[in-house]
Write a protein that holds these residues in place. Sequence first.
Motif, short mmCIF file in Angstrom:
data_model
loop_
_atom_site.label_atom_id
_atom_site.label_comp_id
_atom_site.label_asym_id
_atom_site.label_seq_id
_atom_site.Cartn_x
_atom_site.Cartn_y
_atom_site.Cartn_z
N SER A 185 46.88 49.48 35.12
CA SER A 185 48.04 48.60 35.37
C SER A 185 47.70 47.14 35.58
O SER A 185 48.58 46.29 35.51
CB SER A 185 48.81 49.11 36.60
OG SER A 185 48.05 48.88 37.80
N ILE A 186 46.43 46.83 35.84
CA ILE A 186 46.08 45.44 36.19
C ILE A 186 45.38 44.73 35.03
O ILE A 186 44.89 45.36 34.10
CB ILE A 186 45.17 45.39 37.44
CG1 ILE A 186 43.82 46.08 37.15
CG2 ILE A 186 45.86 46.02 38.64
CD1 ILE A 186 42.77 45.87 38.23
N PRO A 187 45.34 43.39 35.10
CA PRO A 187 44.57 42.63 34.10
C PRO A 187 43.09 42.97 34.22
O PRO A 187 42.66 43.63 35.18
CB PRO A 187 44.82 41.16 34.50
CG PRO A 187 45.98 41.18 35.43
CD PRO A 187 46.00 42.52 36.09
N LYS A 188 42.28 42.52 33.26
CA LYS A 188 40.85 42.85 33.26
C LYS A 188 40.06 42.01 34.26
O LYS A 188 39.08 41.32 33.92
CB LYS A 188 40.27 42.66 31.85
CG LYS A 188 40.74 43.71 30.85
CD LYS A 188 40.19 45.10 31.20
CE LYS A 188 40.61 46.13 30.16
NZ LYS A 188 40.12 47.49 30.49
N VAL A 189 40.49 42.08 35.51
CA VAL A 189 39.77 41.43 36.59
C VAL A 189 38.57 42.30 36.96
O VAL A 189 38.69 43.52 37.01
CB VAL A 189 40.69 41.28 37.83
CG1 VAL A 189 39.92 40.74 39.02
CG2 VAL A 189 41.88 40.40 37.51
N PRO A 190 37.40 41.71 37.19
CA PRO A 190 36.26 42.52 37.64
C PRO A 190 36.59 43.26 38.94
O PRO A 190 36.97 42.63 39.93
CB PRO A 190 35.15 41.50 37.84
CG PRO A 190 35.50 40.36 36.95
CD PRO A 190 37.00 40.29 36.97
N VAL A 191 36.45 44.56 38.93
CA VAL A 191 36.76 45.39 40.09
C VAL A 191 35.45 45.97 40.63
O VAL A 191 34.77 46.74 39.95
CB VAL A 191 37.73 46.53 39.73
CG1 VAL A 191 37.94 47.46 40.93
CG2 VAL A 191 39.06 45.96 39.26
N VAL A 192 35.11 45.57 41.85
CA VAL A 192 33.88 46.03 42.48
C VAL A 192 34.17 47.29 43.28
O VAL A 192 34.95 47.27 44.23
CB VAL A 192 33.29 44.95 43.42
CG1 VAL A 192 32.00 45.46 44.06
CG2 VAL A 192 33.04 43.66 42.65
N MET A 193 33.53 48.39 42.88
CA MET A 193 33.66 49.66 43.59
C MET A 193 32.44 49.80 44.50
O MET A 193 31.34 50.07 44.03
CB MET A 193 33.75 50.82 42.61
CG MET A 193 34.94 50.78 41.66
SD MET A 193 36.55 50.84 42.49
CE MET A 193 36.43 52.37 43.41
#
Length: 366
Positions: A185-193
Motif C-alpha cells: 500500500s505504500i510508496p517505495k520508501v526504504p523500510v527497515v525491519m
Amino acid sequence: MKEFLGKSVPDYIRSLKPYEPGKPLDEVERELGIRRSVKMASNENPLGPSPKALAAVRKAAAKVNFYPEGGCFYLHEKLAKKLSIRPNELVIGNGSNEMIELLFRVLLRQGDNIVISQQAFLMYKIAALGMGVEVREAKSIGYGHDLNAMAKLINRRTKLLFIANPNNPTGTYLNKEQLTAFLTSIPKVPVVMDEAYYEYVEARDYPDTIAMRKKFSNIITLRTFSKAYGLAGLRIGYAVGNPELIDYLNRVRQPFNVNMLAQAGALAALGDVGHIKKSQKINQQGKKQLYRELAKRGIEFYPTEANFILVKVGKGRKVFNQLMAKGVVVRPMDVYGLPGCIRVTIGRKEDNKRFILELAKLLKKG
C-alpha cells in the motif's frame, strides 16, 4: 570555550537526551551494599555465548596486534551462504546500531524525515534528531505498530521507515499478512525491519523479510549477534538489502569497523547450532514460567515474541528501584512513554523465580 561551543553546536544536538544505559552490576552491588544480584534488564542471553565462540575469541586474541580483516571476509562468506543471499546484499557492522547510523548517513539530510512507531527502540529517534532530521511518530496500537497510522505519515520527504519486529520494548510482532498488505500500500520508501530478536520468535506466521525482498526490494533487514548468540559485548550485527544500497553503506563505513575478536566469535557462533537451540529452549521455558507465575498472582503482562516481557506494575520507576535494592535489576519504561511498566529479560529458571517472588512481595505491600 563554553561560549565557543554554545555557538558551534547545533540546536538539534544540544536538545538531545542521551540513551540511558543501565549501571554495571558490580557498581549497583557496591552502591547498595548487596550481593548475588541478577541482571534482567538488557535482554542478554542468560546462557552466555557459545563455548565455541569463546574458544575462537581466545585464539584470535593472540593476533590483536594486527588490524582485523576489513571486509569480514570469512564471516561475510559464511553468513551469506546461511541466509541464501548474494554476498553483495550483505554488510556487517559494529552491532545493528551502526547499520542504523550508516543508513542515516547515506539516505538522510536535514529537512528529510523518518517514520517510526511510538514505543519502539529509542535509537531510531536519537539518531534522527542527532542529524536534525524530522521524526514522524505514529501512535501505537495494542503496544504494537499501527501500520495504517504509519502509512499516513509518509510524505515526499520520508527517506526511511522503521519497524522493529518483534518490537522492543513491548514484545509485539507483525505477521506476514499484515506486513505484505502494508508494503503493497505504500510508496517505495526504504523500510527497515529491525529483527534483533529474530531467533527467539515462535510465531509461525512471522514474516521472512529476506525472502520477501524478491517482491519488495525496499526492505532492509537488520539482525544481530547480541541477543540469542550471546555476543552483546563484542558488538556485531548486519544488514541485508538492495545491492546498490549495500554498496553505499560499505563506502561510508569505517574500514575496520568490526574488530577481530567479534569476527572470530560470530563466525564460530554461527556454526554452533546446538547452542542456539539450547538458548531458544531456555527462553521458551522461561517465558511459560513467567506467564504462569505472573497470571497466578494477577499481575498484568503482555505476550511476547522476544526474550523479554513487558509487565504492568503501576509505578514502574518506583518498582524498578525497589527491585534493584533486592538485587533484581530490570528496566523501567518511563523513557518509552510507559511509566506504569517494567521490562524484564527472560532468564534462567532460578532467576525468573527470584524476580517473581520479589515483585509479588513489593506489589502486595503496595
